[in-house]
Design a protein around this motif. Structure first.
Motif, PDB file in Angstrom:
ATOM      1  N   SER A   1       0.489  -1.258   0.065  1.00 40.67           N
ATOM      2  CA  SER A   1       0.089  -0.129  -0.089  1.00 40.67           C
ATOM      3  C   SER A   1       0.827   0.505  -0.001  1.00 40.67           C
ATOM      4  CB  SER A   1      -0.833   0.155   1.668  1.00 40.67           C
ATOM      5  OG  SER A   1      -1.617  -1.189   1.125  1.00 40.67           O
ATOM      6  N   MET A   2       2.095   1.506   0.817  1.00 39.61           N
ATOM      7  CA  MET A   2       2.601   2.399   1.067  1.00 39.61           C
ATOM      8  C   MET A   2       3.460   2.578  -0.509  1.00 39.61           C
ATOM      9  SD  MET A   2       1.882   3.767   3.455  1.00 39.61           S
ATOM     10  CE  MET A   2       2.959   5.511   3.133  1.00 39.61           C
ATOM     11  N   CYS A   3       3.895   1.264  -1.221  1.00 38.20           N
ATOM     12  CA  CYS A   3       4.814   1.426  -2.707  1.00 38.20           C
ATOM     13  C   CYS A   3       3.661   2.265  -4.101  1.00 38.20           C
ATOM     14  CB  CYS A   3       4.932   0.712  -2.866  1.00 38.20           C
ATOM     15  SG  CYS A   3       6.300  -0.445  -2.308  1.00 38.20           S
ATOM     16  N   VAL A   4       2.319   1.386  -3.054  1.00 35.17           N
ATOM     17  CA  VAL A   4       0.866   2.162  -4.131  1.00 35.17           C
ATOM     18  C   VAL A   4       1.081   3.631  -4.281  1.00 35.17           C
ATOM     19  CG1 VAL A   4      -1.359   1.936  -4.770  1.00 35.17           C
ATOM     20  CG2 VAL A   4       0.102  -0.199  -4.665  1.00 35.17           C
ATOM     21  N   ALA A   5       0.774   4.266  -2.855  1.00 35.95           N
ATOM     22  CA  ALA A   5       1.334   5.635  -2.560  1.00 35.95           C
ATOM     23  C   ALA A   5       2.202   6.745  -3.291  1.00 35.95           C
ATOM     24  CB  ALA A   5       0.761   5.747  -1.366  1.00 35.95           C
ATOM     25  N   LYS A   6       3.030   5.929  -3.113  1.00 34.95           N
ATOM     26  CA  LYS A   6       4.608   6.103  -3.808  1.00 34.95           C
ATOM     27  C   LYS A   6       4.086   6.568  -5.041  1.00 34.95           C
ATOM     28  CE  LYS A   6       9.145   6.046  -4.476  1.00 34.95           C
ATOM     29  NZ  LYS A   6      10.310   4.814  -3.426  1.00 34.95           N
TER      30      LYS A   6
END
Length: 188
Positions: free
Chosen positions: A21-26
């Motif tokens: 999820s954090m990678c997608v946000a970035k």
């Protein structure tokens, strides 16, 4: 601005899903910057896009049917698409997010849909091309997102349709409609 949501998914999701999820946000923020969309909203949609992914199918179904609509036989037969619907419902009705771009970015990040907005395409493609992804052709997909979003969408939808067909799973009508819509845009 995001700390509460990051903390929520950190406490709700597995370490793997939190990292994703954090990678997608970035990635969503990067694509938004490149393609002229709101970076902050894209980042938030990326954080929340899989908020219900690890809920049971039963719980996801209950959320959808309580706040949105009855599930179709295709959705019941392919539970991999439920989290986009339950996630949008959760973001809107449980978290109180009212921004329709964020809600729809979450809602269509797996299947796509006809008449996708720029923002929706960015979230869909950020999920497909985040740095934690390692499926065959991911580098081609990343290149395409830098060049042309319609080309990237067509490539990703073709990839998805082929994968779903090879696994004999139900193909959501939104995916087929999205494919036809994108193809028409590219030819038109």
């Amino acid at each position: 601005m995001y700390e509460n949501y990051v903390e929520l998914i950190k406490n709700t999701l597995s370490d793997y899903r939190f990292n994703h999820s954090m990678c997608v946000a970035k990635r969503a923020k990067e694509l938004a910057k490149k393609h002229g969309a709101d970076e902050n909203k894209a980042y938030l949609a990326g954080i929340l896009h899989d908020i219900t992914k690890e809920m049971s199918v039963e719980k996801q179904s209950e959320l959808i049917e309580k706040y949105d609509r009855q599930l179709t036989y295709v959705e019941k037969g392919n539970p991999r698409v439920l989290h986009q619907m339950s996630g949008a419902v959760y973001a809107e009705h449980i978290l109180g997010i009212t921004d329709k771009e964020i809600i729809n970015g979450i809602r269509y990040h797996t299947t796509g849909r006809e008449n996708m907005t720029l923002f929706e395409m960015l979230i869909y493609l950020a999920d497909f091309t985040s740095e934690d992804r390692s499926y065959p052709d991911v580098d081609i997909m990343r290149e395409k997102t830098e060049e042309n979003l319609y080309s990237a969408m067509l490539y990703s939808l073709s990839y998805t349709i082929k994968s779903v067909a090879e696994e004999n799973r139900f193909l959501h009508p939104d995916t087929l409609n999205c494919y036809n819509y994108i193809l028409e845009k590219m030819k038109g």
